[in-house]
Write a protein that holds these residues in place. Structure first.
Motif, PDB file in Angstrom:
ATOM      1  N   ILE A   1       0.776   4.152  -2.840  1.00 57.89           N
ATOM      2  CA  ILE A   1       0.542   5.569  -2.539  1.00 57.89           C
ATOM      3  C   ILE A   1       1.647   6.438  -3.123  1.00 57.89           C
ATOM      4  O   ILE A   1       1.390   7.518  -3.680  1.00 57.89           O
ATOM      5  CB  ILE A   1       0.419   5.767  -1.018  1.00 57.89           C
ATOM      6  CG1 ILE A   1      -0.863   5.093  -0.505  1.00 57.89           C
ATOM      7  CG2 ILE A   1       0.413   7.249  -0.663  1.00 57.89           C
ATOM      8  CD1 ILE A   1      -1.011   5.122   1.003  1.00 57.89           C
ATOM      9  N   ARG A   2       2.880   5.970  -3.010  1.00 54.06           N
ATOM     10  CA  ARG A   2       3.987   6.737  -3.578  1.00 54.06           C
ATOM     11  C   ARG A   2       3.872   6.849  -5.087  1.00 54.06           C
ATOM     12  O   ARG A   2       4.146   7.903  -5.672  1.00 54.06           O
ATOM     13  CB  ARG A   2       5.319   6.088  -3.183  1.00 54.06           C
ATOM     14  CG  ARG A   2       5.713   6.302  -1.734  1.00 54.06           C
ATOM     15  CD  ARG A   2       7.189   6.006  -1.532  1.00 54.06           C
ATOM     16  NE  ARG A   2       7.503   4.614  -1.827  1.00 54.06           N
ATOM     17  CZ  ARG A   2       7.561   3.663  -0.901  1.00 54.06           C
ATOM     18  NH1 ARG A   2       7.285   3.953   0.371  1.00 54.06           N
ATOM     19  NH2 ARG A   2       7.867   2.430  -1.243  1.00 54.06           N
TER      20      ARG A   2
ATOM     21  N   LEU B   1       1.075   9.377  -5.914  1.00 57.89           N
ATOM     22  CA  LEU B   1       1.524  10.761  -5.731  1.00 57.89           C
ATOM     23  C   LEU B   1       2.514  11.182  -6.814  1.00 57.89           C
ATOM     24  O   LEU B   1       2.455  12.307  -7.323  1.00 57.89           O
ATOM     25  CB  LEU B   1       2.157  10.922  -4.353  1.00 57.89           C
ATOM     26  CG  LEU B   1       1.220  10.740  -3.150  1.00 57.89           C
ATOM     27  CD1 LEU B   1       1.997  10.870  -1.839  1.00 57.89           C
ATOM     28  CD2 LEU B   1       0.077  11.744  -3.194  1.00 57.89           C
TER      29      LEU B   1
ATOM     30  N   THR C   1      -7.706   6.915 -10.691  1.00 60.25           N
ATOM     31  CA  THR C   1      -7.309   7.643  -9.483  1.00 60.25           C
ATOM     32  C   THR C   1      -6.760   9.020  -9.822  1.00 60.25           C
ATOM     33  O   THR C   1      -7.020  10.000  -9.111  1.00 60.25           O
ATOM     34  CB  THR C   1      -6.263   6.832  -8.697  1.00 60.25           C
ATOM     35  OG1 THR C   1      -6.813   5.549  -8.374  1.00 60.25           O
ATOM     36  CG2 THR C   1      -5.868   7.545  -7.425  1.00 60.25           C
TER      37      THR C   1
ATOM     38  N   PRO D   1       0.801  -1.229   0.000  1.00 59.37           N
ATOM     39  CA  PRO D   1       0.000   0.000   0.000  1.00 59.37           C
ATOM     40  C   PRO D   1       0.832   1.276   0.000  1.00 59.37           C
ATOM     41  O   PRO D   1       0.478   2.246  -0.670  1.00 59.37           O
ATOM     42  CB  PRO D   1      -0.835  -0.127   1.287  1.00 59.37           C
ATOM     43  CG  PRO D   1      -0.932  -1.587   1.534  1.00 59.37           C
ATOM     44  CD  PRO D   1       0.375  -2.140   1.090  1.00 59.37           C
ATOM     45  N   LEU D   2       1.945   1.264   0.714  1.00 63.84           N
ATOM     46  CA  LEU D   2       2.790   2.451   0.724  1.00 63.84           C
ATOM     47  C   LEU D   2       3.439   2.685  -0.632  1.00 63.84           C
ATOM     48  O   LEU D   2       3.579   3.819  -1.088  1.00 63.84           O
ATOM     49  CB  LEU D   2       3.868   2.320   1.805  1.00 63.84           C
ATOM     50  CG  LEU D   2       3.365   2.276   3.250  1.00 63.84           C
ATOM     51  CD1 LEU D   2       4.523   2.106   4.211  1.00 63.84           C
ATOM     52  CD2 LEU D   2       2.587   3.548   3.572  1.00 63.84           C
TER      53      LEU D   2
END
Length: 207
Positions: free
Chosen positions: A21-22, A25, A102, A17-18
């Protein structure tokens, strides 16, 4: 009760998940950077003033003005450029729709926060749907092409690398005369058998 095992240092930072997310972004930042450069170049060429309303606003995207149509073309061009970054950062066709949708969803949130209102321009909504659909289709096609490319090249390379001397013409057993009496070697050595028979017959007559 057995003691619980502690997670190794840095294990939480390696969770998928991290990483997702990176990547989200990073793709969002690249999406806005490319859009800013394209819109800035367009306004300089057109001679119009540049402002953040052209990026985060929805009122400027109109069908009755030239700058509105130019903004629409610029956003579609930005969609094509974003496909390249999807191919570089995502590289999996199954994840492309999630990342593409997204990006546009976050752009909707940024637009609402900047304008303090929900977009009511149909051209803006149509552009978002068209951009999301095109980015998803081209991103999946590019990622699938990249996934299948090593397989195709490996098959061709494997066939050429496995081909030894036996696959070249004139180097098999039959061409070299090491066969079992079939094909070309029969024509090569059949004459010798006939000569021996003739010599035997001549010797018997002489005796």
């Amino acid at each position: 009760m057995p003691p619980r095992r502690r997670a190794p240092a840095g294990a939480r930072s390696d969770l998928p998940p991290l990483k997702i997310i990176r990547k989200i972004l990073l793709l969002q930042v690249v999406y806005y950077v490319c859009a800013t450069v394209l819109i800035l170049f367009t306004t300089v060429v057109y001679g119009a003033p540049f402002s953040l309303d052209l990026i985060f606003g929805w009122d400027s995207l109109r069908g009755d003005t030239t700058i509105g149509w130019m903004l629409g073309l610029v956003w579609m061009l930005n969609c094509f450029i974003s496909v390249i970054f999807l191919l570089l950062f995502v590289s999996r066709s199954k994840l492309v729709p999630d990342f593409a949708l997204t990006i546009h969803f976050l752009h909707l949130i940024a637009t609402v926060l900047y304008t303090h209102s929900l977009p009511t321009n149909l051209l803006w909504w149509g552009l978002q749907f068209a951009s999301a659909a095109l980015m998803t289709f081209l991103g999946m096609w590019a990622c699938q092409w990249r996934e299948l490319k090593p397989i195709a090249f490996g098959g061709l390379g494997g066939g050429s690398s496995q081909a030894g001397p036996s696959s070249q013409p004139g180097t098999n057993e039959q061409d070299l005369g090491f066969g079992r009496g079939r094909g070309r070697e029969r024509g090569l050595y059949s004459g010798g058998e006939y000569e021996m028979d003739a010599m035997k017959a001549t010797g018997e007559r002489a005796v």
